[in-house]
Design a protein around this motif. Sequence first.
Motif, PDB file in Angstrom:
ATOM      1  N   ARG A 176      12.644  -8.647  -0.915  1.00 29.04           N
ATOM      2  CA  ARG A 176      13.393  -8.319  -2.134  1.00 29.04           C
ATOM      3  C   ARG A 176      12.845  -7.041  -2.791  1.00 29.04           C
ATOM      4  NH1 ARG A 176      14.758 -12.208  -7.356  1.00 29.04           N
ATOM      5  NH2 ARG A 176      15.920 -10.608  -8.475  1.00 29.04           N
ATOM      6  N   VAL A 177      11.507  -6.950  -2.838  1.00 24.13           N
ATOM      7  CA  VAL A 177      10.891  -5.781  -3.488  1.00 24.13           C
ATOM      8  C   VAL A 177      11.172  -4.514  -2.683  1.00 24.13           C
ATOM      9  CG1 VAL A 177       8.703  -4.742  -4.218  1.00 24.13           C
ATOM     10  CG2 VAL A 177       9.123  -7.165  -4.662  1.00 24.13           C
ATOM     11  N   ILE A 178      11.107  -4.630  -1.344  1.00 28.16           N
ATOM     12  CA  ILE A 178      11.404  -3.449  -0.505  1.00 28.16           C
ATOM     13  C   ILE A 178      12.871  -3.040  -0.679  1.00 28.16           C
ATOM     14  CG2 ILE A 178      11.631  -2.633   1.884  1.00 28.16           C
ATOM     15  CD1 ILE A 178       9.161  -4.335   2.567  1.00 28.16           C
ATOM     16  N   PHE A 179      13.743  -4.017  -0.694  1.00 31.83           N
ATOM     17  CA  PHE A 179      15.172  -3.727  -0.888  1.00 31.83           C
ATOM     18  C   PHE A 179      15.390  -3.044  -2.243  1.00 31.83           C
ATOM     19  CE2 PHE A 179      19.239  -5.121  -2.778  1.00 31.83           C
ATOM     20  CZ  PHE A 179      20.115  -4.536  -1.892  1.00 31.83           C
ATOM     21  N   ALA A 180      14.743  -3.603  -3.278  1.00 30.20           N
ATOM     22  CA  ALA A 180      14.886  -3.020  -4.620  1.00 30.20           C
ATOM     23  C   ALA A 180      14.348  -1.593  -4.648  1.00 30.20           C
ATOM     24  CB  ALA A 180      14.128  -3.885  -5.638  1.00 30.20           C
ATOM     25  N   PHE A 181      13.278  -1.368  -3.906  1.00 28.51           N
ATOM     26  CA  PHE A 181      12.687  -0.032  -3.874  1.00 28.51           C
ATOM     27  C   PHE A 181      13.647   0.974  -3.222  1.00 28.51           C
ATOM     28  CE2 PHE A 181      10.316   3.160  -1.473  1.00 28.51           C
ATOM     29  CZ  PHE A 181       9.684   3.813  -2.513  1.00 28.51           C
ATOM     30  N   ILE A 182      14.231   0.560  -2.096  1.00 24.65           N
ATOM     31  CA  ILE A 182      15.140   1.486  -1.385  1.00 24.65           C
ATOM     32  C   ILE A 182      16.370   1.794  -2.253  1.00 24.65           C
ATOM     33  CG2 ILE A 182      16.673   1.701   0.627  1.00 24.65           C
ATOM     34  CD1 ILE A 182      14.545  -0.003   2.162  1.00 24.65           C
ATOM     35  N   VAL A 183      16.968   0.734  -2.780  1.00 25.21           N
ATOM     36  CA  VAL A 183      18.175   0.948  -3.610  1.00 25.21           C
ATOM     37  C   VAL A 183      17.805   1.712  -4.893  1.00 25.21           C
ATOM     38  CG1 VAL A 183      20.037  -0.191  -4.875  1.00 25.21           C
ATOM     39  CG2 VAL A 183      19.296  -1.106  -2.679  1.00 25.21           C
ATOM     40  N   GLY A 193       2.889   2.314 -14.784  1.00 21.78           N
ATOM     41  CA  GLY A 193       3.445   1.017 -14.402  1.00 21.78           C
ATOM     42  C   GLY A 193       2.406   0.110 -13.768  1.00 21.78           C
ATOM     43  N   SER A 194       2.535  -1.195 -14.037  1.00 29.18           N
ATOM     44  CA  SER A 194       1.575  -2.155 -13.480  1.00 29.18           C
ATOM     45  C   SER A 194       1.667  -2.263 -11.969  1.00 29.18           C
ATOM     46  CB  SER A 194       1.799  -3.539 -14.100  1.00 29.18           C
ATOM     47  OG  SER A 194       1.306  -3.564 -15.420  1.00 29.18           O
ATOM     48  N   LEU A 195       2.795  -1.848 -11.400  1.00 27.78           N
ATOM     49  CA  LEU A 195       2.935  -1.946  -9.950  1.00 27.78           C
ATOM     50  C   LEU A 195       2.418  -0.695  -9.238  1.00 27.78           C
ATOM     51  CD1 LEU A 195       6.409  -3.683  -9.497  1.00 27.78           C
ATOM     52  CD2 LEU A 195       4.247  -4.598 -10.317  1.00 27.78           C
ATOM     53  N   SER A 196       1.786   0.210  -9.983  1.00 24.50           N
ATOM     54  CA  SER A 196       1.276   1.440  -9.365  1.00 24.50           C
ATOM     55  C   SER A 196      -0.021   1.196  -8.600  1.00 24.50           C
ATOM     56  CB  SER A 196       1.067   2.530 -10.423  1.00 24.50           C
ATOM     57  OG  SER A 196       0.041   2.152 -11.312  1.00 24.50           O
ATOM     58  N   SER A 197      -0.640   0.036  -8.819  1.00 19.52           N
ATOM     59  CA  SER A 197      -1.807  -0.303  -7.994  1.00 19.52           C
ATOM     60  C   SER A 197      -1.336  -1.195  -6.846  1.00 19.52           C
ATOM     61  CB  SER A 197      -2.871  -1.029  -8.818  1.00 19.52           C
ATOM     62  OG  SER A 197      -2.563  -2.397  -8.951  1.00 19.52           O
ATOM     63  N   ILE A 198      -2.091  -1.188  -5.761  1.00 19.08           N
ATOM     64  CA  ILE A 198      -1.670  -2.012  -4.615  1.00 19.08           C
ATOM     65  C   ILE A 198      -1.714  -3.489  -4.979  1.00 19.08           C
ATOM     66  CG2 ILE A 198      -2.274  -0.336  -2.837  1.00 19.08           C
ATOM     67  CD1 ILE A 198      -4.885  -1.742  -2.388  1.00 19.08           C
ATOM     68  N   TYR A 199      -2.546  -3.843  -5.948  1.00 20.07           N
ATOM     69  CA  TYR A 199      -2.674  -5.256  -6.334  1.00 20.07           C
ATOM     70  C   TYR A 199      -1.489  -5.696  -7.206  1.00 20.07           C
ATOM     71  CZ  TYR A 199      -7.146  -4.215  -4.403  1.00 20.07           C
ATOM     72  OH  TYR A 199      -8.122  -3.796  -3.538  1.00 20.07           O
ATOM     73  N   GLY A 200      -1.086  -4.813  -8.111  1.00 18.49           N
ATOM     74  CA  GLY A 200       0.092  -5.107  -8.923  1.00 18.49           C
ATOM     75  C   GLY A 200       1.326  -5.241  -8.036  1.00 18.49           C
ATOM     76  N   MET A 201       1.453  -4.302  -7.082  1.00 17.60           N
ATOM     77  CA  MET A 201       2.603  -4.334  -6.175  1.00 17.60           C
ATOM     78  C   MET A 201       2.566  -5.588  -5.304  1.00 17.60           C
ATOM     79  SD  MET A 201       5.403  -2.967  -5.232  1.00 17.60           S
ATOM     80  CE  MET A 201       5.501  -1.272  -5.818  1.00 17.60           C
ATOM     81  N   GLN A 202       1.384  -5.945  -4.810  1.00 18.00           N
ATOM     82  CA  GLN A 202       1.272  -7.139  -3.984  1.00 18.00           C
ATOM     83  C   GLN A 202       1.625  -8.395  -4.798  1.00 18.00           C
ATOM     84  OE1 GLN A 202       0.679  -7.229  -0.600  1.00 18.00           O
ATOM     85  NE2 GLN A 202       1.403  -9.329  -0.927  1.00 18.00           N
ATOM     86  N   ARG A 245       0.815  -1.217   0.000  1.00 17.59           N
ATOM     87  CA  ARG A 245       0.000   0.000   0.000  1.00 17.59           C
ATOM     88  C   ARG A 245       0.852   1.272   0.000  1.00 17.59           C
ATOM     89  NH1 ARG A 245      -5.196  -1.195   1.243  1.00 17.59           N
ATOM     90  NH2 ARG A 245      -5.510  -3.342   1.907  1.00 17.59           N
ATOM     91  N   ILE A 246       2.064   1.178   0.514  1.00 16.76           N
ATOM     92  CA  ILE A 246       2.955   2.347   0.543  1.00 16.76           C
ATOM     93  C   ILE A 246       3.783   2.419  -0.737  1.00 16.76           C
ATOM     94  CG2 ILE A 246       4.891   3.444   1.767  1.00 16.76           C
ATOM     95  CD1 ILE A 246       2.287   3.465   3.360  1.00 16.76           C
ATOM     96  N   LEU A 247       4.407   1.297  -1.099  1.00 16.36           N
ATOM     97  CA  LEU A 247       5.341   1.323  -2.232  1.00 16.36           C
ATOM     98  C   LEU A 247       4.653   1.638  -3.555  1.00 16.36           C
ATOM     99  CD1 LEU A 247       7.428   0.337  -0.230  1.00 16.36           C
ATOM    100  CD2 LEU A 247       8.062  -1.468  -1.811  1.00 16.36           C
ATOM    101  N   ASN A 248       3.416   1.169  -3.746  1.00 16.13           N
ATOM    102  CA  ASN A 248       2.749   1.412  -5.023  1.00 16.13           C
ATOM    103  C   ASN A 248       2.600   2.900  -5.307  1.00 16.13           C
ATOM    104  OD1 ASN A 248       0.371   1.777  -3.167  1.00 16.13           O
ATOM    105  ND2 ASN A 248      -0.696   1.962  -5.114  1.00 16.13           N
ATOM    106  N   ARG A 249       2.571   3.684  -4.235  1.00 14.10           N
ATOM    107  CA  ARG A 249       2.370   5.134  -4.385  1.00 14.10           C
ATOM    108  C   ARG A 249       3.566   5.825  -5.046  1.00 14.10           C
ATOM    109  NH1 ARG A 249      -2.541   7.783  -3.377  1.00 14.10           N
ATOM    110  NH2 ARG A 249      -3.812   6.403  -2.115  1.00 14.10           N
ATOM    111  N   PHE A 250       4.690   5.127  -5.060  1.00  9.79           N
ATOM    112  CA  PHE A 250       5.901   5.744  -5.605  1.00  9.79           C
ATOM    113  C   PHE A 250       6.226   5.232  -7.014  1.00  9.79           C
ATOM    114  CE2 PHE A 250       6.086   6.173  -1.050  1.00  9.79           C
ATOM    115  CZ  PHE A 250       6.539   7.472  -0.872  1.00  9.79           C
ATOM    116  N   ILE A 251       5.323   4.440  -7.575  1.00 12.92           N
ATOM    117  CA  ILE A 251       5.518   3.938  -8.940  1.00 12.92           C
ATOM    118  C   ILE A 251       4.715   4.816  -9.894  1.00 12.92           C
ATOM    119  CG2 ILE A 251       5.201   1.944 -10.481  1.00 12.92           C
ATOM    120  CD1 ILE A 251       7.255   1.378  -8.292  1.00 12.92           C
TER     121      ILE A 251
END
Lengths: 181, 222
Positions: free
Chosen positions: B94-101, B75-84, B65-71
């Motif tokens: 892995r996804v959180i790590f990729a997001f931070i880096v 992008g398909s990951l811009s929805s909370i469902y795509g991100m999930q 719910r947080i990370l999708n807001r920054f896509i």
Amino acid sequence: MDFLTFMVIAIVALALGVWLYIVRQGDAEFEFIVDQRTDFRVDEQSQSAATFSCKIPFVNKGTQDGTIMDCYPRHLMPKEYYNKARIQSWLTLESNPRDDGYWEAIIIFKTTGDAIILTIRLEAKEGTIAEALKELPDLPVDIVYQVVARSDWYITKTRMTVPAEELRQAIANAGISAQTA
Amino acid sequence: MAELALQPVKTRILTPQDNIVDAIEEYARDMVGPDDVVSVAESVVAITQGRILRPEDMRPSFPARILNRFIAQKGSLSSIYGMQAAMDAEGTGRVIFAFIVGSLAKLAGRGGVFYELAGEQAALIDDVTGTMPPFDKHIVYGPANPSGVAEEIKKRLGCYGAAVADVNDLKRAAVLGVTSGLDPKRLAQILIDNPFGNASEQTPIVIIKNYAQAEAASRAAG
């Protein structure tokens, strides 16, 4: 300031910053503008049935793109109230009409919109459609739609009422047009 | 000498009830020769593998719910469902790590790091509307084991090779899996103009005719 206090302040500040960012970003927000719909017109008419349609614009007035995953009409006419005709309703997207009753999920970019074509068919249970329409009361219709955007999906509705007199007038106008032609 | 040619093959709508290799055999067997390469669209392979999910069946997590807001919205990951879906496929950590880096890299002026680190599925997931009806209301993952699927196609049809490809009208082509001996980059180049067409054309199979001969001639020439 010790390290622990610094960390707590940093985490609170980060959380606040993310929250503000999300609030400021907003989301999609759809409105079906039933006040701006066109008048119903007759698409088909026989002795026993008539099909009417109108266009209803809708807009995504939010700050984010949004997807309408599904959209359908729900007419509300119990037989206890009116039992002279069988009523059916369906809708389709004006810019990409379909004849199968299926709503194809569509992205509506922020501040843009489209329109739906709402169709209502009445079939007299006995006698002619003209007779059945004489007793038709105003017809409530809900436009029900499912949205997904930045947040959880949801289903909501826009309510409208189709004045019976407008349908009777559409039939009358169609008759005049046919005679003129 | 026979020239390289692309032959799209029309099929019915393929569903999770279908086996992709059976379907290719049903529709393309008579058209495929020993010098040809059979390519198939990745989303159709994924659908036949049952790698689809309705948002209504998902329970997005707090990080999604947080990370999708920054896509970006496209992008398909811009929805909370795509991100999930990406987190389910590649792991939340892995996804959180990729997001931070990825965010730090972006601040340093280098984009695209998130997708490099988040895993293949993060880049392949199609959000709702990404696929034609009746799958327009589904999240569609990327295919599993695309090279294995390609090998199975080759074995069954006796063709020169096979590939699973992700191609779109924006001149972007990626070959996700190939039979051994084929060059994915060369195939992506051949498929760049999206011979699969748009979804409504229902041509998820493209036969690259005379591939073996054309490649042999090309090698001989230069």
